[in-house]
Design an enzyme around this catalytic site. Structure first.
Site, PDB file in Angstrom:
ATOM      1  N   CYS A   2     -21.059  79.928 -50.536  1.00  0.00           N
ATOM      2  CA  CYS A   2     -19.845  80.026 -50.358  1.00  0.00           C
ATOM      3  C   CYS A   2     -19.648  81.393 -50.140  1.00  0.00           C
ATOM      4  O   CYS A   2     -20.678  82.266 -50.298  1.00  0.00           O
ATOM      5  CB  CYS A   2     -19.185  79.725 -51.883  1.00  0.00           C
ATOM      6  SG  CYS A   2     -20.473  77.621 -52.490  1.00  0.00           S
ATOM      7  N   ARG A  27     -21.768  81.024 -42.817  1.00  0.00           N
ATOM      8  CA  ARG A  27     -23.154  80.476 -43.876  1.00  0.00           C
ATOM      9  C   ARG A  27     -22.873  78.621 -44.283  1.00  0.00           C
ATOM     10  O   ARG A  27     -23.909  78.358 -45.217  1.00  0.00           O
ATOM     11  CB  ARG A  27     -22.389  81.093 -45.160  1.00  0.00           C
ATOM     12  CG  ARG A  27     -22.678  82.338 -44.652  1.00  0.00           C
ATOM     13  CD  ARG A  27     -22.116  83.412 -46.405  1.00  0.00           C
ATOM     14  NE  ARG A  27     -22.788  83.056 -47.964  1.00  0.00           N
ATOM     15  CZ  ARG A  27     -23.652  84.403 -47.871  1.00  0.00           C
ATOM     16  NH1 ARG A  27     -23.143  85.646 -47.267  1.00  0.00           N
ATOM     17  NH2 ARG A  27     -23.519  84.012 -49.427  1.00  0.00           N
ATOM     18  N   TRP A  74     -18.965  75.548 -50.750  1.00  0.00           N
ATOM     19  CA  TRP A  74     -19.528  74.526 -50.219  1.00  0.00           C
ATOM     20  C   TRP A  74     -20.277  73.473 -51.528  1.00  0.00           C
ATOM     21  O   TRP A  74     -20.750  74.212 -52.849  1.00  0.00           O
ATOM     22  CB  TRP A  74     -20.998  74.913 -49.966  1.00  0.00           C
ATOM     23  CG  TRP A  74     -22.415  73.990 -49.396  1.00  0.00           C
ATOM     24  CD1 TRP A  74     -22.369  73.652 -48.404  1.00  0.00           C
ATOM     25  CD2 TRP A  74     -23.313  72.954 -49.700  1.00  0.00           C
ATOM     26  NE1 TRP A  74     -23.375  72.987 -47.638  1.00  0.00           N
ATOM     27  CE2 TRP A  74     -23.683  72.887 -49.173  1.00  0.00           C
ATOM     28  CE3 TRP A  74     -23.625  73.551 -51.355  1.00  0.00           C
ATOM     29  CZ2 TRP A  74     -24.769  72.060 -49.768  1.00  0.00           C
ATOM     30  CZ3 TRP A  74     -24.703  72.982 -51.833  1.00  0.00           C
ATOM     31  CH2 TRP A  74     -25.514  72.054 -50.786  1.00  0.00           C
ATOM     32  N   ASN A 108     -19.439  81.849 -57.019  1.00  0.00           N
ATOM     33  CA  ASN A 108     -20.489  81.641 -56.347  1.00  0.00           C
ATOM     34  C   ASN A 108     -22.084  81.113 -56.872  1.00  0.00           C
ATOM     35  O   ASN A 108     -21.599  81.585 -58.456  1.00  0.00           O
ATOM     36  CB  ASN A 108     -20.992  82.571 -55.574  1.00  0.00           C
ATOM     37  CG  ASN A 108     -20.259  82.734 -53.809  1.00  0.00           C
ATOM     38  OD1 ASN A 108     -19.139  81.678 -53.728  1.00  0.00           O
ATOM     39  ND2 ASN A 108     -20.208  83.646 -53.336  1.00  0.00           N
ATOM     40  N   GLY A 109     -22.407  79.958 -57.501  1.00  0.00           N
ATOM     41  CA  GLY A 109     -23.392  79.413 -57.771  1.00  0.00           C
ATOM     42  C   GLY A 109     -23.507  78.689 -58.935  1.00  0.00           C
ATOM     43  O   GLY A 109     -22.273  77.804 -58.124  1.00  0.00           O
ATOM     44  N   GLU A 500     -41.097  71.615 -37.895  1.00  0.00           N
ATOM     45  CA  GLU A 500     -40.313  72.210 -37.771  1.00  0.00           C
ATOM     46  C   GLU A 500     -38.999  71.285 -36.593  1.00  0.00           C
ATOM     47  O   GLU A 500     -38.074  71.041 -37.011  1.00  0.00           O
ATOM     48  CB  GLU A 500     -40.521  73.634 -37.299  1.00  0.00           C
ATOM     49  CG  GLU A 500     -39.489  74.394 -36.441  1.00  0.00           C
ATOM     50  CD  GLU A 500     -38.591  75.531 -37.507  1.00  0.00           C
ATOM     51  OE1 GLU A 500     -36.861  75.356 -36.985  1.00  0.00           O
ATOM     52  OE2 GLU A 500     -38.588  74.531 -39.307  1.00  0.00           O
ATOM     53  N   LYS A 504     -35.469  69.941 -37.759  1.00  0.00           N
ATOM     54  CA  LYS A 504     -33.826  70.135 -35.855  1.00  0.00           C
ATOM     55  C   LYS A 504     -33.066  69.522 -35.925  1.00  0.00           C
ATOM     56  O   LYS A 504     -32.606  69.258 -35.885  1.00  0.00           O
ATOM     57  CB  LYS A 504     -35.277  71.519 -35.196  1.00  0.00           C
ATOM     58  CG  LYS A 504     -34.591  72.993 -35.978  1.00  0.00           C
ATOM     59  CD  LYS A 504     -33.847  73.264 -36.138  1.00  0.00           C
ATOM     60  CE  LYS A 504     -34.248  74.591 -36.624  1.00  0.00           C
ATOM     61  NZ  LYS A 504     -34.313  74.099 -38.141  1.00  0.00           N
ATOM     62  N   GLU A 507     -31.408  67.740 -39.134  1.00  0.00           N
ATOM     63  CA  GLU A 507     -30.623  68.698 -39.062  1.00  0.00           C
ATOM     64  C   GLU A 507     -29.285  68.819 -38.593  1.00  0.00           C
ATOM     65  O   GLU A 507     -28.278  68.499 -39.057  1.00  0.00           O
ATOM     66  CB  GLU A 507     -31.372  69.670 -38.946  1.00  0.00           C
ATOM     67  CG  GLU A 507     -31.515  70.231 -40.585  1.00  0.00           C
ATOM     68  CD  GLU A 507     -32.147  72.368 -40.054  1.00  0.00           C
ATOM     69  OE1 GLU A 507     -31.864  73.393 -41.682  1.00  0.00           O
ATOM     70  OE2 GLU A 507     -32.863  72.292 -39.239  1.00  0.00           O
ATOM     71  N   HIS A 523     -52.958  55.921 -40.960  1.00  0.00           N
ATOM     72  CA  HIS A 523     -52.972  56.504 -42.990  1.00  0.00           C
ATOM     73  C   HIS A 523     -51.498  55.782 -43.622  1.00  0.00           C
ATOM     74  O   HIS A 523     -51.244  56.036 -44.342  1.00  0.00           O
ATOM     75  CB  HIS A 523     -53.648  57.955 -43.327  1.00  0.00           C
ATOM     76  CG  HIS A 523     -55.451  57.764 -43.395  1.00  0.00           C
ATOM     77  ND1 HIS A 523     -56.053  56.543 -43.860  1.00  0.00           N
ATOM     78  CD2 HIS A 523     -55.787  58.712 -42.887  1.00  0.00           C
ATOM     79  CE1 HIS A 523     -57.541  57.338 -43.250  1.00  0.00           C
ATOM     80  NE2 HIS A 523     -57.119  58.300 -42.345  1.00  0.00           N
ATOM     81  N   LYS A 622     -25.246  77.523 -43.985  1.00  0.00           N
ATOM     82  CA  LYS A 622     -26.276  78.554 -43.603  1.00  0.00           C
ATOM     83  C   LYS A 622     -27.398  79.025 -44.555  1.00  0.00           C
ATOM     84  O   LYS A 622     -28.477  79.353 -44.705  1.00  0.00           O
ATOM     85  CB  LYS A 622     -25.822  79.186 -42.806  1.00  0.00           C
ATOM     86  CG  LYS A 622     -27.273  80.967 -41.896  1.00  0.00           C
ATOM     87  CD  LYS A 622     -27.326  79.882 -41.004  1.00  0.00           C
ATOM     88  CE  LYS A 622     -28.203  80.303 -40.241  1.00  0.00           C
ATOM     89  NZ  LYS A 622     -29.534  80.413 -39.790  1.00  0.00           N
TER      90      LYS A 622
END
Length: 627
Positions: A2, A27, A74, A108-109, A500, A504, A507, A523, A622
């Site tokens: 946010c 963000r 957000w 925010n939070g 990674e 990606k 995402e 396995h 972000k």
């Protein structure tokens, strides 16, 4: 996540508020809004569309005032709908339709005790219009208001449990905005002609002011026209020396795309420059590269004093940064011969660990404001682990201020939510840390240092050669775009790179992807392999290559289709069900920085083919500033 912008000015501040939100769009958010004090009453505009649409709404409704607050949200509590968007109003107890708004607030939070506070306020007659925890704070400030907004805010935040950064104003005080923070970043900007500003990120104030005060935990900021105060929650003021005004040259997030279609693509192709900038000025390996910086820019803690006293490393990070830490573990144990533990920050602080006093705690964060990583750092410090270092892309961040030592990467502003250049510059910083620790421990010869530095300086050129593989990865992406699952394999240093790559892809393309050490196939994961699940294999020409080839045969024997990133001399040839892209040579210990780039391009072009929002993937943000 946010974003907050607030202003007290003698002129119309609405353009500044909206522009600030635009600078914070990178963000991530799913709603936005602005509220102003007209001098006679409070007005607001809110939207679940982009900030550009909010701007149109603000213009159509004629919002104009010197005092205002704005927000990008957000969603955490409540769906992303207009009535949950910030700013939130409090009209006092009773039917809100019968009285004008008295309090406007953004936050925010996450407030952990919001349910108990909600029940208490409802018992007093307050009616809630949203499902958010934020509206609780607005009503609480209203309930505690006694004619002085500072007293109300100080009393309100004393009752909040959790993380918050807030900006709030009251109808009875038209040229006053209060801000407060605990666990979520907030800065104060000192402008011209007596104007003052609040923002969750100094970037929001680019072009408005470069005079910034960084608020610390528990600070309450009182902004009025021509003056401001910063106090603790008890109302005790801080001096100018305790909360100094600093000149901050922040860069705008509204960078030009140039020839690129998306910021993510642009940032992938900026990696050679970002690596060069991150290594600029590194003439040799020395602990001094990681020296801390004091509050006024003077020299801080000397890294050599710390390095000589530690005999193990604890890395704390989240998401992509966690995978960079996993890669560094191989380097630190192989080159520096230092036992290294890598922890997911959000898990570390909630378990009983066994602290070793001679541990260097290393945090990794693109923004330096990642809530889970900051909380994990503070938890480690509470356990007596006082030797701390951060690898971070923002020199002015909370993470840098709270760690003794730091290495600032120079990736520049990264706007795409899926991290690319921040990841590779983190790897560069972590490799330098490995070499510095090895030198401090007497485990790095001059010849080895020279060879490692030569390889690092060649990275930008090597990365350019990898980026030239983009057309081949477009071909792969066209095939991946029709799939719903994918498997990524790697061994040793390249297992975190496989992780990674899978991250990606999931995402931004929304394809389910998993990564495994290739030796783990038999396995369990082998049961998933069919012709409909592409298997991406990172295959450098290292000591594990022959083992990896055996794992690849296990996939082929089950009808799986392989997509292999192979070094030029691996002798792996394309055939039916086996697609090979040849990397430009083997790069030894630094190979992960090269092999990750094709995986970034694969994810980007797959998302492009599927038509997803590449730079702003759904449900993600972000800068993750909440737990």
């Amino acid at each position: 996540m946010c974003g907050i912008v607030g202003a007290v000015s003698a002129h119309n501040s609405v353009p500044v508020l909206v522009q600030g939100l635009q600078r914070l769009e990178y963000r991530g958010y799913d709603s936005c809004g602005v509220a102003v004090h007209t001098g006679t009453g409070l007005l607001r505009a809110r939207s679940t569309a982009r900030v550009a649409e909010l701007q149109t709404q603000v213009t159509q409704e004629g919002l104009s005032a010197g005092t205002g607050i704005a927000h990008t949200r957000w969603a955490t509590h409540g769906a992303p709908v207009v009535h949950n968007a910030h700013p939130h109003f409090s009209h006092g107890p009773g039917d809100a339709d019968q009285r004008p708004a008295r309090v406007a607030l953004v936050h925010n939070g996450i407030i952990e005790n919001h349910e108990a506070l909600r029940a208490e306020l409802q018992a007093k007659g307050y009616v809630f219009a949203s499902q958010t925890d934020t509206e609780v704070i607005a009503h609480l400030v209203d309930a505690l208001y006694d004619g002085d907004l500072a007293h109300a805010v100080q009393a309100a935040v004393a009752r909040l449990h959790g993380a918050y950064a807030i900006a709030v104003f009251h109808k009875d005080e038209p040229q006053r905005v209060l801000g407060a923070r605990a666990g979520s970043p907030l800065v104060l900007g000192v402008g011209a002609e007596g104007a003052h500003y609040l923002a969750s990120d100094a970037m929001a104030l680019v072009g408005v002011t470069d005079q910034i005060v960084y608020l610390e935990e528990g600070d309450v900021a009182d902004l009025q026209l021509g003056r401001f105060w910063i106090t603790n929650t008890a109302g005790r003021p801080y001096t100018a020396e305790q909360r100094p005004v600093k000149t901050v040259r922040a860069h705008s997030g509204a960078a030009e795309l140039g020839p690129y279609r998306h910021y993510m693509q642009k940032e992938i192709f900026e990696q050679p420059r970002a690596i060069a900038d991150t290594l600029e000025g590194v003439q040799g390996i020395a602990p001094e590269l990681f020296d801390g910086v004091g509050p006024d820019g003077e020299p801080g803690e000397a890294a050599w004093r710390v390095f000589k006293d530690i005999d193990r490393v604890l890395i704390l990070a989240c998401g992509t940064s966690y995978y960079s830490g996993c890669t560094a573990k191989y380097w630190l144990e192989d080159i520096a011969r230092i036992p290294t533990q890598v922890e997911v920050a959000s898990e570390y602080r909630y378990r009983h660990s066994v602290p070793e006093p001679r541990t260097l705690v290393v945090t990794i964060s693109q923004s330096g404001e990642t809530a889970d990583t900051l909380a994990a750092l503070r938890h480690a410090q509470s356990l007596g682990l006082t030797q701390t270092l951060t690898i971070c892309n923002v020199a002015t961040s909370t993470m840098v201020r709270e760690c003794k030592l730091a290495y600032i990467t120079r990736a520049g502003v990264e706007i795409g939510v899926a991290s690319t250049k921040a990841f590779t510059t983190q790897l560069a910083g972590l490799f330098l840390l490995t070499l510095a620790l090895a030198q401090a421990k007497g485990r790095l010869t001059e010849a080895q240092e020279a060879e490692h530095l030569r390889a690092m300086r060649h990275l930008p050129v090597a990365l350019q050669a990898v980026l030239a593989l983009e057309p081949q990865l477009v071909d792969w992406a066209e095939q991946f775009a029709r799939k719903e699952n994918a498997l990524f394999l790697g061994r040793g240093l390249h297992y975190p790179i496989a992780l990674e790559g899978a991250l990606k892809l999931k995402e931004i393309s929304y394809i389910h992807a998993e990564a495994y050490p290739a030796g783990e196939l038999k396995h369990g994961p082998l049961a998933l392999v069919t012709a409909d699940m592409p298997v991406v294999t990172v295959a450098p020409n290292d000591t594990l290559l022959e083992k990896l080839k055996s794992n690849m045969q296990e996939v082929r024997a089950r009808g799986g289709v392989l997509y292999v990133l192979a070094d030029a001399d691996t002798q792996i040839q394309s055939s039916e069900g086996l697609h090979v892209i040849r990397m430009p040579g083997h790069y030894g210990q630094l190979s992960p920085l090269l092999h990750v780039v094709p995986l970034q391009l694969l994810a980007y072009h797959t998302a492009l083919a599927r038509g997803t929002d590449v730079d702003k993937p759904r449900n993600l943000a972000k800068s993750v500033t909440v737990e």
